[in-house]
Motif scaffolding. Sequence first.
Motif, PDB file in Angstrom:
ATOM      1  N   ASP A  68      24.538  46.711 -14.782  1.00  0.00           N
ATOM      2  CA  ASP A  68      24.196  45.661 -14.959  1.00  0.00           C
ATOM      3  C   ASP A  68      25.379  44.696 -14.362  1.00  0.00           C
ATOM      4  OD1 ASP A  68      21.514  45.423 -15.734  1.00  0.00           O
ATOM      5  OD2 ASP A  68      22.354  44.932 -18.054  1.00  0.00           O
ATOM      6  N   THR A  69      24.921  43.657 -13.429  1.00  0.00           N
ATOM      7  CA  THR A  69      25.995  42.371 -13.229  1.00  0.00           C
ATOM      8  C   THR A  69      25.207  41.329 -13.776  1.00  0.00           C
ATOM      9  OG1 THR A  69      24.969  42.084 -10.990  1.00  0.00           O
ATOM     10  CG2 THR A  69      26.809  43.562 -11.352  1.00  0.00           C
ATOM     11  N   LEU A  70      25.939  40.116 -13.943  1.00  0.00           N
ATOM     12  CA  LEU A  70      25.181  38.907 -14.272  1.00  0.00           C
ATOM     13  C   LEU A  70      23.976  38.471 -13.388  1.00  0.00           C
ATOM     14  CD1 LEU A  70      27.849  36.617 -16.104  1.00  0.00           C
ATOM     15  CD2 LEU A  70      26.067  38.043 -17.101  1.00  0.00           C
ATOM     16  N   ILE A  71      24.541  38.660 -12.162  1.00  0.00           N
ATOM     17  CA  ILE A  71      23.551  38.121 -11.005  1.00  0.00           C
ATOM     18  C   ILE A  71      22.235  38.872 -11.015  1.00  0.00           C
ATOM     19  CG2 ILE A  71      23.095  38.119  -8.489  1.00  0.00           C
ATOM     20  CD1 ILE A  71      26.192  37.674  -7.945  1.00  0.00           C
ATOM     21  N   HIS A  72      22.500  40.299 -11.332  1.00  0.00           N
ATOM     22  CA  HIS A  72      21.236  41.256 -11.504  1.00  0.00           C
ATOM     23  C   HIS A  72      20.310  40.957 -12.861  1.00  0.00           C
ATOM     24  CE1 HIS A  72      23.334  44.005  -8.792  1.00  0.00           C
ATOM     25  NE2 HIS A  72      22.156  44.075  -8.101  1.00  0.00           N
ATOM     26  N   ILE A  73      21.321  40.476 -13.732  1.00  0.00           N
ATOM     27  CA  ILE A  73      20.599  40.028 -15.213  1.00  0.00           C
ATOM     28  C   ILE A  73      19.737  38.747 -14.928  1.00  0.00           C
ATOM     29  CG2 ILE A  73      20.923  39.385 -17.672  1.00  0.00           C
ATOM     30  CD1 ILE A  73      23.255  41.426 -17.684  1.00  0.00           C
ATOM     31  N   ALA A  74      20.267  37.822 -14.529  1.00  0.00           N
ATOM     32  CA  ALA A  74      19.990  36.647 -14.150  1.00  0.00           C
ATOM     33  C   ALA A  74      18.593  36.668 -13.326  1.00  0.00           C
ATOM     34  CB  ALA A  74      20.865  35.478 -13.355  1.00  0.00           C
ATOM     35  N   LEU A  75      18.452  37.315 -12.232  1.00  0.00           N
ATOM     36  CA  LEU A  75      17.618  37.534 -11.235  1.00  0.00           C
ATOM     37  C   LEU A  75      16.503  38.245 -12.104  1.00  0.00           C
ATOM     38  CD1 LEU A  75      19.198  38.513  -7.952  1.00  0.00           C
ATOM     39  CD2 LEU A  75      18.016  36.337  -8.564  1.00  0.00           C
ATOM     40  N   ARG A  76      16.635  39.326 -12.874  1.00  0.00           N
ATOM     41  CA  ARG A  76      15.567  39.737 -13.776  1.00  0.00           C
ATOM     42  C   ARG A  76      14.816  39.300 -14.666  1.00  0.00           C
ATOM     43  NH1 ARG A  76      18.534  43.795 -16.407  1.00  0.00           N
ATOM     44  NH2 ARG A  76      19.208  44.776 -14.620  1.00  0.00           N
ATOM     45  N   LEU A  77      15.775  38.104 -15.308  1.00  0.00           N
ATOM     46  CA  LEU A  77      15.274  37.667 -16.374  1.00  0.00           C
ATOM     47  C   LEU A  77      15.127  36.101 -16.039  1.00  0.00           C
ATOM     48  CD1 LEU A  77      17.647  38.611 -19.260  1.00  0.00           C
ATOM     49  CD2 LEU A  77      15.226  39.756 -18.662  1.00  0.00           C
ATOM     50  N   ASP A  78      15.002  35.793 -14.809  1.00  0.00           N
ATOM     51  CA  ASP A  78      14.619  34.491 -14.417  1.00  0.00           C
ATOM     52  C   ASP A  78      15.445  33.186 -14.866  1.00  0.00           C
ATOM     53  OD1 ASP A  78      12.562  35.517 -12.501  1.00  0.00           O
ATOM     54  OD2 ASP A  78      11.162  35.469 -14.289  1.00  0.00           O
ATOM     55  N   LYS A  79      16.584  33.594 -14.957  1.00  0.00           N
ATOM     56  CA  LYS A  79      17.630  32.687 -15.316  1.00  0.00           C
ATOM     57  C   LYS A  79      18.805  32.486 -14.384  1.00  0.00           C
ATOM     58  CE  LYS A  79      15.855  32.253 -19.303  1.00  0.00           C
ATOM     59  NZ  LYS A  79      14.910  30.978 -19.466  1.00  0.00           N
ATOM     60  N   SER A  80      19.454  31.420 -14.734  1.00  0.00           N
ATOM     61  CA  SER A  80      20.952  31.244 -13.683  1.00  0.00           C
ATOM     62  C   SER A  80      21.915  31.878 -14.118  1.00  0.00           C
ATOM     63  CB  SER A  80      21.078  29.857 -13.348  1.00  0.00           C
ATOM     64  OG  SER A  80      21.544  29.182 -14.542  1.00  0.00           O
ATOM     65  N   VAL A  81      22.946  32.382 -13.548  1.00  0.00           N
ATOM     66  CA  VAL A  81      24.279  32.694 -13.998  1.00  0.00           C
ATOM     67  C   VAL A  81      24.783  31.873 -14.926  1.00  0.00           C
ATOM     68  CG1 VAL A  81      26.536  33.468 -13.449  1.00  0.00           C
ATOM     69  CG2 VAL A  81      24.378  34.412 -11.942  1.00  0.00           C
ATOM     70  N   SER A  82      24.960  30.448 -14.472  1.00  0.00           N
ATOM     71  CA  SER A  82      25.688  29.621 -15.385  1.00  0.00           C
ATOM     72  C   SER A  82      25.000  29.523 -16.591  1.00  0.00           C
ATOM     73  CB  SER A  82      25.482  28.191 -14.364  1.00  0.00           C
ATOM     74  OG  SER A  82      24.275  27.669 -14.331  1.00  0.00           O
ATOM     75  N   GLU A  83      23.519  29.694 -16.585  1.00  0.00           N
ATOM     76  CA  GLU A  83      22.775  29.526 -17.978  1.00  0.00           C
ATOM     77  C   GLU A  83      23.256  30.400 -18.849  1.00  0.00           C
ATOM     78  OE1 GLU A  83      18.524  27.988 -17.725  1.00  0.00           O
ATOM     79  OE2 GLU A  83      18.782  29.388 -16.159  1.00  0.00           O
ATOM     80  N   ILE A  84      23.507  31.741 -18.326  1.00  0.00           N
ATOM     81  CA  ILE A  84      23.977  32.976 -19.250  1.00  0.00           C
ATOM     82  C   ILE A  84      25.276  32.810 -19.681  1.00  0.00           C
ATOM     83  CG2 ILE A  84      24.322  35.310 -19.129  1.00  0.00           C
ATOM     84  CD1 ILE A  84      21.787  35.668 -17.289  1.00  0.00           C
ATOM     85  N   LEU A  85      26.148  32.239 -18.748  1.00  0.00           N
ATOM     86  CA  LEU A  85      27.709  32.117 -18.951  1.00  0.00           C
ATOM     87  C   LEU A  85      27.777  31.121 -20.115  1.00  0.00           C
ATOM     88  CD1 LEU A  85      29.303  32.201 -15.579  1.00  0.00           C
ATOM     89  CD2 LEU A  85      29.471  33.770 -17.400  1.00  0.00           C
ATOM     90  N   SER A  86      26.859  29.970 -20.016  1.00  0.00           N
ATOM     91  CA  SER A  86      27.082  28.789 -21.139  1.00  0.00           C
ATOM     92  C   SER A  86      26.613  29.202 -22.472  1.00  0.00           C
ATOM     93  CB  SER A  86      25.891  27.619 -20.581  1.00  0.00           C
ATOM     94  OG  SER A  86      26.680  27.079 -19.257  1.00  0.00           O
ATOM     95  N   ALA A  87      25.520  30.169 -22.391  1.00  0.00           N
ATOM     96  CA  ALA A  87      25.158  30.726 -23.789  1.00  0.00           C
ATOM     97  C   ALA A  87      25.897  31.674 -24.246  1.00  0.00           C
ATOM     98  CB  ALA A  87      23.763  31.319 -23.588  1.00  0.00           C
ATOM     99  N   ASN A  88      27.094  32.238 -23.546  1.00  0.00           N
ATOM    100  CA  ASN A  88      27.758  33.351 -23.806  1.00  0.00           C
ATOM    101  C   ASN A  88      29.457  33.020 -23.809  1.00  0.00           C
ATOM    102  OD1 ASN A  88      25.913  35.570 -24.555  1.00  0.00           O
ATOM    103  ND2 ASN A  88      25.334  34.837 -22.727  1.00  0.00           N
ATOM    104  N   PRO A  89      29.862  32.052 -24.264  1.00  0.00           N
ATOM    105  CA  PRO A  89      31.320  31.757 -24.003  1.00  0.00           C
ATOM    106  C   PRO A  89      32.453  33.039 -24.182  1.00  0.00           C
ATOM    107  CG  PRO A  89      30.544  30.540 -26.168  1.00  0.00           C
ATOM    108  CD  PRO A  89      29.317  31.364 -25.224  1.00  0.00           C
ATOM    109  N   GLY A  90      33.350  33.113 -23.360  1.00  0.00           N
ATOM    110  CA  GLY A  90      34.314  34.360 -23.639  1.00  0.00           C
ATOM    111  C   GLY A  90      33.814  35.408 -23.105  1.00  0.00           C
ATOM    112  N   ILE A  91      32.603  35.727 -22.657  1.00  0.00           N
ATOM    113  CA  ILE A  91      32.302  37.057 -21.877  1.00  0.00           C
ATOM    114  C   ILE A  91      33.407  36.968 -20.395  1.00  0.00           C
ATOM    115  CG2 ILE A  91      30.339  37.480 -23.033  1.00  0.00           C
ATOM    116  CD1 ILE A  91      28.747  36.835 -20.277  1.00  0.00           C
ATOM    117  N   ASP A  92      33.601  38.025 -19.975  1.00  0.00           N
ATOM    118  CA  ASP A  92      34.155  38.193 -18.720  1.00  0.00           C
ATOM    119  C   ASP A  92      32.997  38.703 -17.923  1.00  0.00           C
ATOM    120  OD1 ASP A  92      35.519  39.089 -16.454  1.00  0.00           O
ATOM    121  OD2 ASP A  92      36.962  40.327 -17.607  1.00  0.00           O
TER     122      ASP A  92
END
Length: 116
Positions: free
Chosen positions: A21-45
């Motif tokens: 998994d990469t954030l880009i793959h997760i975002a594409l698979r779940l129909d979200k943007s990388v920035s939405e995922i990062l905003s929801a998970n402060p502190g993840i690398d």
Amino acid sequence: MMYFYRQCPQGHYPYKIQPGDTLIHIALRLDKSVSEILSANPGIDPYNLRVGENICIPACPPNHRPIIIQPGDTLYQISQTYGVTIESILEANPSIDPNYLRVGQRICIPAACALR
């Protein structure tokens, strides 16, 4: 190695990081943007996701409900079930293909407007 379970806030759901998994793959698979995922998970690398780690994925905006596409679902059938227009479903989910709904796909359904 043990990971702490991440409690997701209301309006989010947990996702367990899988091998490759990469954030880009997760975002594409779940129909979200990388920035939405990062905003929801402060502190993840984003460059060092750990297999087995849980992250939070934003579900739907206010006044929307998430649903999971089931076998045989169509936008017309969903619009009739929830009393909304196909156009409003597409507006709430700009990345979905109306001609190819994926079983297991999570989409957001806007709240039906009360009739006067």
